[in-house]
Design a protein around this motif. Structure first.
Motif, mmCIF file in Angstrom:
data_model
loop_
_atom_site.group_PDB
_atom_site.id
_atom_site.type_symbol
_atom_site.label_atom_id
_atom_site.label_comp_id
_atom_site.label_asym_id
_atom_site.label_seq_id
_atom_site.Cartn_x
_atom_site.Cartn_y
_atom_site.Cartn_z
ATOM 1 N N LYS A 30 -16.626 31.444 -39.567
ATOM 2 C CA LYS A 30 -16.887 31.861 -38.147
ATOM 3 C C LYS A 30 -16.869 30.850 -37.070
ATOM 4 C CE LYS A 30 -18.097 36.177 -39.062
ATOM 5 N NZ LYS A 30 -17.497 37.195 -38.363
ATOM 6 N N LEU A 31 -17.041 29.338 -37.375
ATOM 7 C CA LEU A 31 -16.921 28.333 -36.463
ATOM 8 C C LEU A 31 -15.534 27.813 -36.507
ATOM 9 C CD1 LEU A 31 -20.352 26.674 -37.130
ATOM 10 C CD2 LEU A 31 -19.419 27.512 -35.008
ATOM 11 N N ALA A 32 -14.858 27.583 -37.623
ATOM 12 C CA ALA A 32 -13.823 27.061 -37.593
ATOM 13 C C ALA A 32 -12.290 27.703 -37.163
ATOM 14 C CB ALA A 32 -13.313 26.586 -39.356
ATOM 15 N N VAL A 33 -12.237 28.876 -37.430
ATOM 16 C CA VAL A 33 -11.174 29.618 -37.170
ATOM 17 C C VAL A 33 -10.971 30.002 -35.649
ATOM 18 C CG1 VAL A 33 -10.014 31.851 -37.369
ATOM 19 C CG2 VAL A 33 -11.061 30.827 -39.242
ATOM 20 N N ALA B 57 -18.697 31.793 -25.264
ATOM 21 C CA ALA B 57 -20.120 31.930 -25.910
ATOM 22 C C ALA B 57 -20.621 33.309 -25.940
ATOM 23 C CB ALA B 57 -21.205 31.170 -24.982
ATOM 24 N N ALA B 58 -20.185 34.133 -25.083
ATOM 25 C CA ALA B 58 -20.455 35.619 -24.908
ATOM 26 C C ALA B 58 -19.751 36.386 -26.074
ATOM 27 C CB ALA B 58 -20.183 36.243 -23.758
ATOM 28 N N TRP B 59 -18.568 35.987 -26.380
ATOM 29 C CA TRP B 59 -18.063 36.747 -27.552
ATOM 30 C C TRP B 59 -18.449 36.340 -28.701
ATOM 31 C CZ3 TRP B 59 -14.786 34.257 -31.187
ATOM 32 C CH2 TRP B 59 -14.073 34.968 -32.051
ATOM 33 N N ALA B 60 -18.710 34.758 -29.064
ATOM 34 C CA ALA B 60 -19.282 34.258 -30.095
ATOM 35 C C ALA B 60 -20.761 34.818 -30.441
ATOM 36 C CB ALA B 60 -19.423 32.808 -30.267
ATOM 37 N N GLY B 61 -21.419 34.936 -29.412
ATOM 38 C CA GLY B 61 -22.854 35.547 -29.814
ATOM 39 C C GLY B 61 -22.894 37.135 -30.041
ATOM 40 N N ALA B 62 -22.025 37.704 -29.126
ATOM 41 C CA ALA B 62 -22.111 39.059 -29.414
ATOM 42 C C ALA B 62 -21.081 39.783 -30.392
ATOM 43 C CB ALA B 62 -21.865 39.804 -27.944
ATOM 44 N N ALA B 63 -19.784 39.520 -30.483
ATOM 45 C CA ALA B 63 -19.001 40.249 -31.493
ATOM 46 C C ALA B 63 -19.051 39.463 -32.483
ATOM 47 C CB ALA B 63 -17.568 40.323 -30.718
ATOM 48 N N LEU B 64 -18.914 38.132 -32.653
ATOM 49 C CA LEU B 64 -18.442 37.251 -33.683
ATOM 50 C C LEU B 64 -19.670 37.188 -34.625
ATOM 51 C CD1 LEU B 64 -16.336 35.286 -35.057
ATOM 52 C CD2 LEU B 64 -17.582 33.576 -34.023
ATOM 53 N N VAL B 65 -21.006 37.190 -34.322
ATOM 54 C CA VAL B 65 -22.079 36.997 -35.237
ATOM 55 C C VAL B 65 -23.093 38.008 -34.770
ATOM 56 C CG1 VAL B 65 -24.263 35.478 -35.728
ATOM 57 C CG2 VAL B 65 -21.723 34.544 -35.520
ATOM 58 N N GLY B 66 -23.219 38.518 -33.630
ATOM 59 C CA GLY B 66 -24.635 39.315 -33.335
ATOM 60 C C GLY B 66 -24.235 40.809 -33.843
ATOM 61 N N LEU C 59 -29.979 33.946 -33.991
ATOM 62 C CA LEU C 59 -31.407 33.648 -33.785
ATOM 63 C C LEU C 59 -31.756 35.279 -33.316
ATOM 64 C CD1 LEU C 59 -31.594 30.390 -31.241
ATOM 65 C CD2 LEU C 59 -32.801 31.188 -33.394
ATOM 66 N N THR C 60 -30.878 35.984 -32.623
ATOM 67 C CA THR C 60 -31.301 37.215 -32.210
ATOM 68 C C THR C 60 -30.851 38.438 -33.385
ATOM 69 O OG1 THR C 60 -29.205 37.577 -30.893
ATOM 70 C CG2 THR C 60 -30.922 36.628 -29.727
ATOM 71 N N GLY C 61 -29.685 37.971 -33.745
ATOM 72 C CA GLY C 61 -29.173 39.168 -34.713
ATOM 73 C C GLY C 61 -28.814 40.501 -34.161
ATOM 74 N N ARG C 62 -28.721 40.401 -33.094
ATOM 75 C CA ARG C 62 -28.154 41.848 -32.295
ATOM 76 C C ARG C 62 -26.990 41.604 -31.095
ATOM 77 N NH1 ARG C 62 -33.530 44.576 -30.077
ATOM 78 N NH2 ARG C 62 -31.837 46.393 -29.458
ATOM 79 N N GLY D 55 -19.606 26.342 -26.462
ATOM 80 C CA GLY D 55 -19.865 27.487 -26.041
ATOM 81 C C GLY D 55 -19.919 28.394 -27.388
ATOM 82 N N LEU D 56 -18.781 27.949 -28.334
ATOM 83 C CA LEU D 56 -18.590 28.534 -29.433
ATOM 84 C C LEU D 56 -19.862 28.418 -30.312
ATOM 85 C CD1 LEU D 56 -17.074 30.171 -31.420
ATOM 86 C CD2 LEU D 56 -15.892 27.932 -32.048
ATOM 87 N N ALA D 57 -20.313 27.155 -30.309
ATOM 88 C CA ALA D 57 -21.514 26.880 -31.394
ATOM 89 C C ALA D 57 -22.715 27.334 -30.460
ATOM 90 C CB ALA D 57 -21.833 25.140 -31.303
ATOM 91 N N VAL D 58 -22.877 27.281 -29.293
ATOM 92 C CA VAL D 58 -24.169 27.989 -28.903
ATOM 93 C C VAL D 58 -24.200 29.407 -29.082
ATOM 94 C CG1 VAL D 58 -25.283 28.695 -26.842
ATOM 95 C CG2 VAL D 58 -24.464 26.211 -26.985
ATOM 96 N N GLY D 59 -22.803 30.142 -29.066
ATOM 97 C CA GLY D 59 -22.825 31.426 -29.074
ATOM 98 C C GLY D 59 -23.036 31.904 -30.455
ATOM 99 N N VAL D 60 -22.660 31.466 -31.428
ATOM 100 C CA VAL D 60 -22.920 31.577 -32.899
ATOM 101 C C VAL D 60 -24.514 31.327 -33.249
ATOM 102 C CG1 VAL D 60 -22.681 30.847 -35.223
ATOM 103 C CG2 VAL D 60 -20.694 31.034 -33.576
ATOM 104 N N LEU D 61 -25.163 30.330 -32.780
ATOM 105 C CA LEU D 61 -26.366 30.015 -32.673
ATOM 106 C C LEU D 61 -27.400 31.214 -32.253
ATOM 107 C CD1 LEU D 61 -28.751 28.179 -33.807
ATOM 108 C CD2 LEU D 61 -28.702 27.099 -31.656
#
Length: 336
Positions: free
Chosen positions: A135-138, A101-110, A199-202, A189-195
């Motif tokens: 971003k979700l599938a790979v 979740a941390a990686w998906a939110g920070a590095a993958l999308v944010g 949401l934050t964009g940062r 965790g992946l889906a929550v991190g992407v969302l």
């Protein structure tokens, strides 16, 4: 005179494949870290299952041979190393969803939204929906492969060292590491991190939100796990001698009026015989005693039920991410 025919044009790679390659190239450092983590955990589990367990067991047997009291409180360097390895690998596997979740939110999308690289990709023949799908599938593919390797190895280590671990099947960390629920939480965790990233964009806010939400989800799972599958309730002498490794949830008495009172240990010190129990009940003016529990056979029903619930949460988070991205990009397009 011979005419040289032009070489046939090379077929362009499929758009989805090209997007996946770009994603892997962009996050190759994270991919290597993930592969190294999986290999390190797998090696540690194999050591604990094989030579680590054998050496620790031999050490304990030697202690019991020289000191009977040591059998009740064994120690030694090899047992300490074995126990530490099992505890460490179990903690890492059980908390992998927070790492994902941390990686998906920070590095993958944010980070991509914060740097503007995501908006650049959307203007170069990659639709926002396809971008998010990649971003979700790979990452989901690599998370699934890693969990498919680590969970069976952890079960092998956990079940093989039962006589040295002194743990129960319903232990929170062990339960989250010993079945499909580990994969379900990782995908969640992946889906929550992407969302969170959308949401934050940062980068940093997305990391904090993703880890906090995912930690709350795992704690809710631990708290409500016993209620995810029907329990077994027994009365009489059977309630005083539950099956081995049973997860006892409640125990109480039944009054002469048929009222059940929970968390009551009256007559719990009876020896389990019907005569002794009846004598105790007669002196206490009670009709019977009862107990509610989960037997060890409920491990897999609880695993599958919790996995289904967590995967449903992951699906909701992924759907919310697509809806949010569509509304934002549609609003930007309308403004332009």
């Amino acid at each position: 005179m011979t005419t040289t025919l032009p070489a046939p044009p090379r077929s362009a790679p499929a758009p989805g494949l090209g997007l996946a390659r770009s994603l892997l190239r962009l996050h190759r450092s994270a991919l290597w870290c993930w592969l190294l983590l999986v290999v390190a955990l797998a090696a540690a589990m194999l050591w604990a299952y094989g030579p680590g367990y054998e050496t620790a067991a031999a050490d304990v047997q030697e202690q019991c041979r020289t000191d009977i009291e040591a059998c009740h409180f064994p120690g030694g360097p090899w047992l300490s190393r074995y126990s530490a390895t099992v505890a460490f690998t179990t903690l890492v596997v059980s908390f992998l969803p927070l790492l994902v979740a941390a990686w998906a939110g920070a590095a993958l999308v944010g980070r991509e939204l914060e740097n503007g690289t995501a908006h650049l990709a959307w203007t170069q023949s990659v639709s926002p929906a396809r971008w998010l799908a990649a971003k979700l599938a790979v990452p989901a593919l690599f998370v699934t492969v890693g969990a498919a390797l680590l969970v069976p190895l952890h079960r092998l280590m956990w079940n093989g060292g039962g006589d040295l671990l002194w743990t129960d099947w319903f232990d929170a960390y062990g339960f989250r590491s010993n079945g499909p629920v580990a994969l379900a939480y990782a995908l969640c965790g992946l889906a929550v991190g992407v969302l969170a990233g959308l949401l934050t964009g940062r980068t940093l806010p997305a990391l904090g939100v993703a880890v906090t939400v995912m930690f709350a989800i795992t704690q809710l799972g631990d708290q409500y796990r016993p209620s995810m599958w029907p329990t077994v309730t027994v009365t009489g002498a059977r309630s005083l001698s539950l099956p081995d490794q049973a997860l006892q949830l409640d125990r109480g008495v039944i009054t002469d009026d048929g009222l059940r009172i929970g968390n009551n240990m009256a007559c719990s010190d009876a020896d389990g015989s019907v005569a002794d129990l009846r004598s105790c009940l007669a002196h206490s003016d009670l009709a019977d005693v009862w107990a509610t529990f989960h037997p060890r056979s409920h491990f897999w029903p609880l695993q599958l039920t919790e996995s289904g619930i967590v995967l449903a949460v992951a699906a909701l988070a992924a759907t919310a991410a697509f809806v949010l991205l569509h509304r934002r990009t549609a609003a930007v397009g309308a403004a332009v």
